[in-house]
Design an enzyme around this catalytic site. Sequence first.
Site, PDB file in Angstrom:
ATOM      1  N   ARG A  34       0.782  -1.244   0.000  1.00 36.50           N
ATOM      2  CA  ARG A  34       0.000   0.000   0.000  1.00 36.50           C
ATOM      3  C   ARG A  34       0.815   1.297   0.000  1.00 36.50           C
ATOM      4  O   ARG A  34       0.246   2.373   0.059  1.00 36.50           O
ATOM      5  CB  ARG A  34      -0.976  -0.022   1.189  1.00 36.50           C
ATOM      6  CG  ARG A  34      -2.006  -1.116   1.047  1.00 36.50           C
ATOM      7  CD  ARG A  34      -2.942  -1.216   2.216  1.00 36.50           C
ATOM      8  NE  ARG A  34      -3.870  -2.336   2.059  1.00 36.50           N
ATOM      9  CZ  ARG A  34      -3.580  -3.608   2.328  1.00 36.50           C
ATOM     10  NH1 ARG A  34      -2.389  -3.934   2.782  1.00 36.50           N
ATOM     11  NH2 ARG A  34      -4.465  -4.554   2.141  1.00 36.50           N
ATOM     12  N   GLN A 103       3.288 -10.064   9.619  1.00 34.89           N
ATOM     13  CA  GLN A 103       2.343 -10.295   8.525  1.00 34.89           C
ATOM     14  C   GLN A 103       3.117 -10.659   7.266  1.00 34.89           C
ATOM     15  O   GLN A 103       2.523 -10.941   6.225  1.00 34.89           O
ATOM     16  CB  GLN A 103       1.524  -9.024   8.268  1.00 34.89           C
ATOM     17  CG  GLN A 103       0.687  -8.607   9.461  1.00 34.89           C
ATOM     18  CD  GLN A 103       0.131  -7.205   9.279  1.00 34.89           C
ATOM     19  OE1 GLN A 103      -0.903  -7.015   8.688  1.00 34.89           O
ATOM     20  NE2 GLN A 103       0.842  -6.223   9.793  1.00 34.89           N
ATOM     21  N   HIS A 121       0.644 -14.695   8.455  1.00 34.23           N
ATOM     22  CA  HIS A 121       0.151 -14.932   7.097  1.00 34.23           C
ATOM     23  C   HIS A 121       0.935 -16.037   6.390  1.00 34.23           C
ATOM     24  O   HIS A 121       0.917 -16.119   5.163  1.00 34.23           O
ATOM     25  CB  HIS A 121       0.181 -13.632   6.288  1.00 34.23           C
ATOM     26  CG  HIS A 121      -0.778 -12.599   6.807  1.00 34.23           C
ATOM     27  ND1 HIS A 121      -0.723 -11.281   6.471  1.00 34.23           N
ATOM     28  CD2 HIS A 121      -1.819 -12.712   7.665  1.00 34.23           C
ATOM     29  CE1 HIS A 121      -1.695 -10.609   7.098  1.00 34.23           C
ATOM     30  NE2 HIS A 121      -2.356 -11.466   7.831  1.00 34.23           N
ATOM     31  N   THR A 190       3.565  -1.247   8.924  1.00 32.92           N
ATOM     32  CA  THR A 190       2.278  -1.832   8.522  1.00 32.92           C
ATOM     33  C   THR A 190       1.218  -0.747   8.434  1.00 32.92           C
ATOM     34  O   THR A 190       1.175   0.157   9.269  1.00 32.92           O
ATOM     35  CB  THR A 190       1.822  -2.949   9.497  1.00 32.92           C
ATOM     36  OG1 THR A 190       0.477  -3.327   9.176  1.00 32.92           O
ATOM     37  CG2 THR A 190       1.907  -2.544  10.961  1.00 32.92           C
ATOM     38  N   SER A 191       0.361  -0.878   7.414  1.00 35.98           N
ATOM     39  CA  SER A 191      -0.718   0.099   7.253  1.00 35.98           C
ATOM     40  C   SER A 191      -1.861  -0.191   8.235  1.00 35.98           C
ATOM     41  O   SER A 191      -2.800   0.584   8.327  1.00 35.98           O
ATOM     42  CB  SER A 191      -1.244   0.056   5.809  1.00 35.98           C
ATOM     43  OG  SER A 191      -1.776  -1.234   5.535  1.00 35.98           O
ATOM     44  N   ASN A 213       5.949   4.133  11.405  1.00 31.72           N
ATOM     45  CA  ASN A 213       5.480   3.931  10.028  1.00 31.72           C
ATOM     46  C   ASN A 213       5.698   5.207   9.218  1.00 31.72           C
ATOM     47  O   ASN A 213       5.536   6.311   9.741  1.00 31.72           O
ATOM     48  CB  ASN A 213       3.998   3.547  10.018  1.00 31.72           C
ATOM     49  CG  ASN A 213       3.639   2.701   8.818  1.00 31.72           C
ATOM     50  OD1 ASN A 213       4.231   1.648   8.605  1.00 31.72           O
ATOM     51  ND2 ASN A 213       2.711   3.159   8.013  1.00 31.72           N
TER      52      ASN A 213
END
Length: 240
Positions: A34, A103, A121, A190-191, A213
């Site tokens: 993203r 993740q 994940h 991470t978003s 971030n």
Amino acid sequence: MDRKELREELQKAKSLFFLGGAGISTKSGIPDFRSPEGLYQMESEYGVTYEEMLSSDYFYSHTETFYDYFFKHMLYPEAKPNRAHLALARFEAAGHDVHIATQNIDGLHQKAGSKKVYELHGNAYRYYCTRCAARYTYEMIDHSGVPHCHKCGGILKPAVTLYGEELPPVAMSKALEAVKNADFMIVAGTSLRVFPASALPSYFKGKASILINLEETPMDRHFDYVIREEAGKALEELLC
Ligand code: CNA
């Protein structure tokens, strides 16, 4: 607390919970999803969104196209751990109790030497047969076309959590236990847009939570400290 005081407090931490995302590996040459340069911004060469393509339904209905994408964009076997992975591994090697929930599917925390890594994940370098459940590693399969089981001929599936699938229960429960018991929490790269991993920080009840971030996230206001910097640089400053 300024950065120096935060660093001193972290050195006294009984247990650190770390939650990371694709932004931890961008400096290893693996694009995230993203960011402005992320894979989601590229126009899909397949005519479907990447989220759709990385779904369980798509895997079973368009296995060949799925693998074409997966082998082209999701595998970086030459990638090496960067400052972010190494700072966390050094902190653990110095005697701290560090729990890493990631993740990412690239295995770079383990390559850096971290011991307690919970892959929420899965891992893109492991595969299993959808028919007989035989397990395969990256080295054991061909990376063109659809890989098949050498024993029963079934289609192999990467051991990653696709959209529409449950997270691996053992990794998730270990991550939950770790976040509940930690006195410090760092979330980085991470978003925080992918559920349920994004819900983990809400279980933290310790002394201080830190978010590192480059971009704003929907959860910024829930953290005690927000550091808008490159993760490797900030983690080195805080942990090493
Ligand atoms: P994301 O949604 O792509 O968000 C990444 C975030 O990291 C963005 O907000 C960026 O601004 C930020 N960021 C990028 N580089 C840095 C940096 N050097 N320092 C600090 N911040 C940075 O990724 P998430 O992990 O939140 O989304 C979850 C998906 C992405 C998971 O399902 C992963 O499997 C998946 N993914 C994993 C990899 C990998 O394994 N390396 C690569 C691409 C996508």
